[in-house]
Design an enzyme around this catalytic site. Structure first.
Site, short mmCIF file in Angstrom:
data_model
loop_
_atom_site.label_atom_id
_atom_site.label_comp_id
_atom_site.label_asym_id
_atom_site.label_seq_id
_atom_site.Cartn_x
_atom_site.Cartn_y
_atom_site.Cartn_z
N LYS A 14 0.84 -1.21 0.00
CA LYS A 14 0.00 0.00 0.00
C LYS A 14 0.87 1.26 0.00
O LYS A 14 0.64 2.18 -0.78
CB LYS A 14 -0.95 0.03 1.22
CG LYS A 14 -1.87 -1.19 1.30
CD LYS A 14 -2.86 -1.09 2.46
CE LYS A 14 -2.21 -1.10 3.83
NZ LYS A 14 -1.56 -2.37 4.19
N ARG A 89 -10.11 0.68 8.38
CA ARG A 89 -9.70 -0.67 8.74
C ARG A 89 -10.78 -1.43 9.50
O ARG A 89 -10.55 -2.56 9.90
CB ARG A 89 -8.47 -0.59 9.64
CG ARG A 89 -7.16 -0.81 8.89
CD ARG A 89 -6.05 -0.56 9.90
NE ARG A 89 -4.93 -1.38 9.67
CZ ARG A 89 -3.80 -0.98 9.11
NH1 ARG A 89 -3.67 0.25 8.66
NH2 ARG A 89 -2.79 -1.80 9.00
N ARG A 128 11.97 -6.45 5.50
CA ARG A 128 12.03 -5.01 5.83
C ARG A 128 12.45 -4.81 7.28
O ARG A 128 13.16 -3.86 7.60
CB ARG A 128 10.66 -4.37 5.59
CG ARG A 128 10.70 -2.86 5.80
CD ARG A 128 9.40 -2.18 5.47
NE ARG A 128 8.34 -2.58 6.37
CZ ARG A 128 7.07 -2.20 6.24
NH1 ARG A 128 6.72 -1.42 5.25
NH2 ARG A 128 6.16 -2.60 7.10
N ARG A 134 11.10 -0.47 12.25
CA ARG A 134 9.68 -0.53 12.67
C ARG A 134 9.51 -1.67 13.67
O ARG A 134 9.78 -2.83 13.35
CB ARG A 134 8.78 -0.73 11.46
CG ARG A 134 8.17 0.58 10.98
CD ARG A 134 7.28 0.40 9.81
NE ARG A 134 6.04 -0.29 10.11
CZ ARG A 134 4.99 -0.29 9.31
NH1 ARG A 134 5.03 0.38 8.18
NH2 ARG A 134 3.90 -0.95 9.63
N ARG A 146 -0.69 -8.88 13.18
CA ARG A 146 -1.20 -7.86 12.25
C ARG A 146 -2.08 -8.51 11.17
O ARG A 146 -3.12 -7.96 10.79
CB ARG A 146 -0.03 -7.10 11.60
CG ARG A 146 0.68 -6.20 12.59
CD ARG A 146 2.08 -5.82 12.11
NE ARG A 146 2.09 -5.04 10.89
CZ ARG A 146 3.19 -4.80 10.17
NH1 ARG A 146 4.37 -5.31 10.58
NH2 ARG A 146 3.13 -4.07 9.09
P1 AP5 Z 1 4.66 -1.51 1.90
O1 AP5 Z 1 4.48 -0.72 0.66
O2 AP5 Z 1 5.14 -0.81 3.11
O3 AP5 Z 1 3.30 -2.30 2.23
P2 AP5 Z 1 2.10 -1.83 3.15
O4 AP5 Z 1 0.90 -2.58 2.67
O5 AP5 Z 1 2.02 -0.34 3.18
O6 AP5 Z 1 2.64 -2.44 4.52
P3 AP5 Z 1 2.66 -1.80 5.95
O7 AP5 Z 1 3.52 -2.68 6.77
O8 AP5 Z 1 3.00 -0.38 5.96
O9 AP5 Z 1 1.14 -2.02 6.28
P4 AP5 Z 1 0.38 -2.01 7.57
O10 AP5 Z 1 -1.02 -1.95 7.06
O11 AP5 Z 1 0.68 -3.10 8.52
O12 AP5 Z 1 0.95 -0.71 8.28
P5 AP5 Z 1 0.31 0.64 8.73
O13 AP5 Z 1 1.40 1.60 8.81
O14 AP5 Z 1 -0.90 0.98 7.94
O15 AP5 Z 1 5.59 -2.75 1.54
C1 AP5 Z 1 6.02 -3.66 2.51
C2 AP5 Z 1 7.41 -4.17 2.09
O16 AP5 Z 1 7.29 -4.90 0.88
C3 AP5 Z 1 8.43 -3.05 1.83
O17 AP5 Z 1 9.69 -3.44 2.28
C4 AP5 Z 1 8.39 -2.90 0.30
O18 AP5 Z 1 9.61 -2.42 -0.20
C5 AP5 Z 1 8.12 -4.32 -0.13
N1 AP5 Z 1 7.37 -4.39 -1.39
C6 AP5 Z 1 6.37 -3.57 -1.79
N2 AP5 Z 1 5.92 -3.94 -3.01
C7 AP5 Z 1 6.64 -5.04 -3.37
C8 AP5 Z 1 6.65 -5.88 -4.53
N3 AP5 Z 1 5.80 -5.68 -5.53
N4 AP5 Z 1 7.53 -6.90 -4.55
C9 AP5 Z 1 8.40 -7.14 -3.51
N5 AP5 Z 1 8.45 -6.35 -2.41
C10 AP5 Z 1 7.57 -5.32 -2.34
O19 AP5 Z 1 -0.22 0.27 10.22
C11 AP5 Z 1 0.66 -0.02 11.27
C12 AP5 Z 1 -0.13 -0.11 12.56
O20 AP5 Z 1 -0.73 1.18 12.85
C13 AP5 Z 1 -1.30 -1.09 12.59
O21 AP5 Z 1 -0.89 -2.39 12.92
C14 AP5 Z 1 -2.21 -0.47 13.65
O22 AP5 Z 1 -1.74 -0.77 14.95
C15 AP5 Z 1 -2.03 1.03 13.41
N6 AP5 Z 1 -3.02 1.58 12.47
C16 AP5 Z 1 -2.75 2.16 11.27
N7 AP5 Z 1 -3.88 2.55 10.66
C17 AP5 Z 1 -4.89 2.19 11.51
C18 AP5 Z 1 -6.32 2.30 11.41
N8 AP5 Z 1 -6.92 2.85 10.31
N9 AP5 Z 1 -7.05 1.82 12.43
C19 AP5 Z 1 -6.47 1.27 13.54
N10 AP5 Z 1 -5.12 1.13 13.68
C20 AP5 Z 1 -4.35 1.58 12.66
#
Ligand code: AP5
Length: 193
Positions: A14, A89, A128, A134, A146
């Site tokens: 994402k 979410r 990562r 992180r 997660r």
């Molecule tokens: P990346 O692009 O970072 O993927 P992502 O889907 O954004 O993953 P995140 O880990 O950021 O998602 P998340 O939903 O757990 O985190 P968030 O910050 O929202 O890519 C991941 C890796 O893969 C990278 O190393 C990238 O380089 C690699 N990659 C990408 N594309 C690739 C490809 N095509 N091929 C190979 N490799 C690739 O949430 C974190 C925490 O915050 C949650 O757990 C929760 O506690 C809280 N939180 C956030 N939003 C909310 C909400 N709305 N409600 C409640 N709690 C929330």
């Protein structure tokens, strides 16, 4: 205004695809994860509360993230549109978002759902975790939490928007550019309608 939800499990790409989409379409990127991590870095009370949950891979309360998104929408009055990344979410967050957008006479145009296997998610996030700093990437137990949170609380978001025929599944494995091209093609179809 054209608003997009980029949807998918942790590690589905994402954040990676959001950067390319906002550059191509001039949208404002709203990532609740990024906003929460900024609050943690700044040591705010909200950040401290969120950190204890994020470190375990658990979602933070709906009212916290809805409040953050409400402020961000108000702070960007002239936006061409918003790209929501990691939000909504839960169904409650989806309903709250639709209400906030309706107050601004706009709505979600499309929900782009990235489809990635669990093995690939684990591989990406553990990799990562070697360098990202992180805390929620550091071990398989937290990453699994997660993914379970996603399966139990977040997949309903896709069901919610499916009722309005707004969800498109896109294969999230392959090169970053190929996935971006697939996402762009879906966005372009809707922009030309
Ligand atoms: P990346 O692009 O970072 O993927 P992502 O889907 O954004 O993953 P995140 O880990 O950021 O998602 P998340 O939903 O757990 O985190 P968030 O910050 O929202 O890519 C991941 C890796 O893969 C990278 O190393 C990238 O380089 C690699 N990659 C990408 N594309 C690739 C490809 N095509 N091929 C190979 N490799 C690739 O949430 C974190 C925490 O915050 C949650 O757990 C929760 O506690 C809280 N939180 C956030 N939003 C909310 C909400 N709305 N409600 C409640 N709690 C929330």
């Amino acid at each position: 205004m054209f608003n997009i939800i980029l949807f998918g499990p942790p590690g589905s790409g994402k954040g990676t695809q959001s950067e390319k989409i906002i550059a191509a379409y001039g949208l404002i990127h709203l990532s609740t994860g990024d906003i929460l991590r900024r609050e943690i870095s700044a040591g705010t009370p909200l950040g401290l509360e969120a950190k204890s949950l994020m470190d375990k891979g658990i979602l933070v309360p709906d009212e916290v993230v809805v409040g953050m998104i409400s402020s961000a929408l108000d702070n960007n009055p002239g936006a061409k549109g918003f790209l929501f990344d990691g939000f909504p979410r839960t169904e409650a967050q989806s309903i709250a978002l639709d209400k906030l957008l309706a107050e601004k006479n706009t709505a979600i145009g499309v929900v782009l759902a990235l489809d990635v296997s669990r093995d690939e998610l684990l591989k990406r996030l553990l990799h990562r975790g070697l360098t990202s700093g992180r805390s929620d990437d550091t071990n398989e137990t937290i990453i699994s939490n997660r993914i379970v949170e996603y399966q139990t609380k977040t997949t309903v978001v896709a069901n919610y928007y499916s009722k309005f025929d707004k969800v498109v599944q896109v294969k999230g494995e392959g090169t970053v550019d190929d996935i971006f091209n697939a996402l762009s093609s879906e966005i372009n179809k809707r922009l030309s309608n």
